[in-house]
Scaffold this motif. Structure first.
Motif, mmCIF file in Angstrom:
data_model
loop_
_atom_site.group_PDB
_atom_site.id
_atom_site.type_symbol
_atom_site.label_atom_id
_atom_site.label_comp_id
_atom_site.label_asym_id
_atom_site.label_seq_id
_atom_site.Cartn_x
_atom_site.Cartn_y
_atom_site.Cartn_z
ATOM 1 N N LYS A 1 0.860 -1.177 0.000
ATOM 2 C CA LYS A 1 0.000 0.000 0.000
ATOM 3 C C LYS A 1 0.899 1.231 0.000
ATOM 4 C CE LYS A 1 -3.535 2.792 0.828
ATOM 5 N NZ LYS A 1 -4.502 3.152 -0.217
ATOM 6 N N LYS B 1 -1.427 1.993 8.030
ATOM 7 C CA LYS B 1 -2.371 1.753 6.933
ATOM 8 C C LYS B 1 -1.690 1.735 5.573
ATOM 9 C CE LYS B 1 -6.300 3.759 9.420
ATOM 10 N NZ LYS B 1 -7.371 4.792 9.399
ATOM 11 N N ALA B 2 -0.390 1.994 5.544
ATOM 12 C CA ALA B 2 0.371 1.950 4.293
ATOM 13 C C ALA B 2 1.764 1.412 4.587
ATOM 14 C CB ALA B 2 0.455 3.339 3.663
#
Length: 270
Positions: free
Chosen positions: A46, A72-73
């Motif tokens: 991501k 989240k990444a």
């Protein structure tokens, strides 16, 4: 296509404006291109991209950093805005693309800024208990700014840089004044630049070194052409008088559309 200097934008051309051919390929090394390449190399990762295009909206900068900090990444890709002030304990690998780009700018501080940027961005990796690695992509691995940054040798860089500036006559050993002239007609602004150059030569002593006039590195923005003159001096009693005469010249009726900036100790020559 967007210009980040003046905000001008237009659609991407599909045909060559001269021969009308459709054989057009797009090249580039910006963050968007780098993100595309990363997506091909790491399809499972991501990726968050942080640049002027992705942070236009209010709060987008903080949102991207919050998402990355929350895991989240996997990869945060960005411009110099991500080089300093960030603390992510899980970041263990930092890569710098085209690290020597700034070294080619016509600015005596270019080496200092490159060294500063590289040492700052290197500090983003391994900030907690985990070890970190930094990879620097450069065409000039033997350049002293790259070499000292690699070694994290602050004192070595300082000593080398100060010797260069003393020899070439730049701050902190000399004072500087930058004069920038702008006009919508290049011939006009060039003519006025040389007129001001002649005025300065007549008013100032030979203790002042005058560089220019030359086009600024970003030579045209907002439909204006920009030319610059740089003054270097240690002692000059006539400087204020000379600069006031430059101001008076730009107030003449024929120069009403001529823009003038006098910058004492300019921090940016771009």
């Amino acid at each position: 296509m967007n210009c980040h200097y003046c905000g001008f934008n237009k659609g991407i051309p599909r045909h060559c404006p001269n021969c009308k051919s459709k054989s057009i390929r797009y090249y580039g090394t910006g963050t968007q291109k780098a993100a595309d390449e990363l997506a091909l190399l790491f399809p499972e990762a991501k990726i968050l991209r942080m640049d002027v295009d992705t942070t236009r909206k209010k709060g987008s900068h903080e949102r991207l950093l919050t998402d990355f900090g929350a895991g989240k990444a996997d990869i945060l890709l960005g411009t110099q805005m991500i080089a300093k002030g960030l603390d992510f304990p899980n970041v263990t690998l930092v890569g710098v693309l085209n690290a020597d780009t700034a070294l080619n700018l016509p600015d005596f501080r270019s080496s200092e800024r490159t060294f500063q940027l590289l040492t700052q961005v290197a500090g983003r990796a391994g900030r907690a208990d985990k070890e970190g690695k930094v990879y620097i992509q450069t065409y000039n691995p033997n350049h002293y700014a790259i070499r000292f940054a690699k070694q994290q040798d602050y004192e070595g860089f300082y000593t080398y840089e100060m010797n260069l500036r003393r020899t070439l006559g730049y701050p902190p050993f000399y004072y500087t004044v930058g004069i920038t002239l702008s006009h919508k007609q290049e011939e006009f602004v060039l003519k006025k630049s040389y007129q001001i150059l002649q005025l300065l030569k007549e008013e100032l002593t030979d203790q002042v070194k005058i560089l220019g006039p030359t086009p600024r590195p970003i030579a045209r923005t907002h439909n204006l052409y920009h030319y610059q003159i740089l003054l270097k001096y240690r002692f000059e009693n006539q400087l204020e008088t000379a600069l006031n005469k430059v101001l008076d010249l730009t107030q003449q009726v024929e120069n009403k559309d001529l823009r003038l900036i006098i910058d004492n100790e300019p921090q940016n020559f771009n």
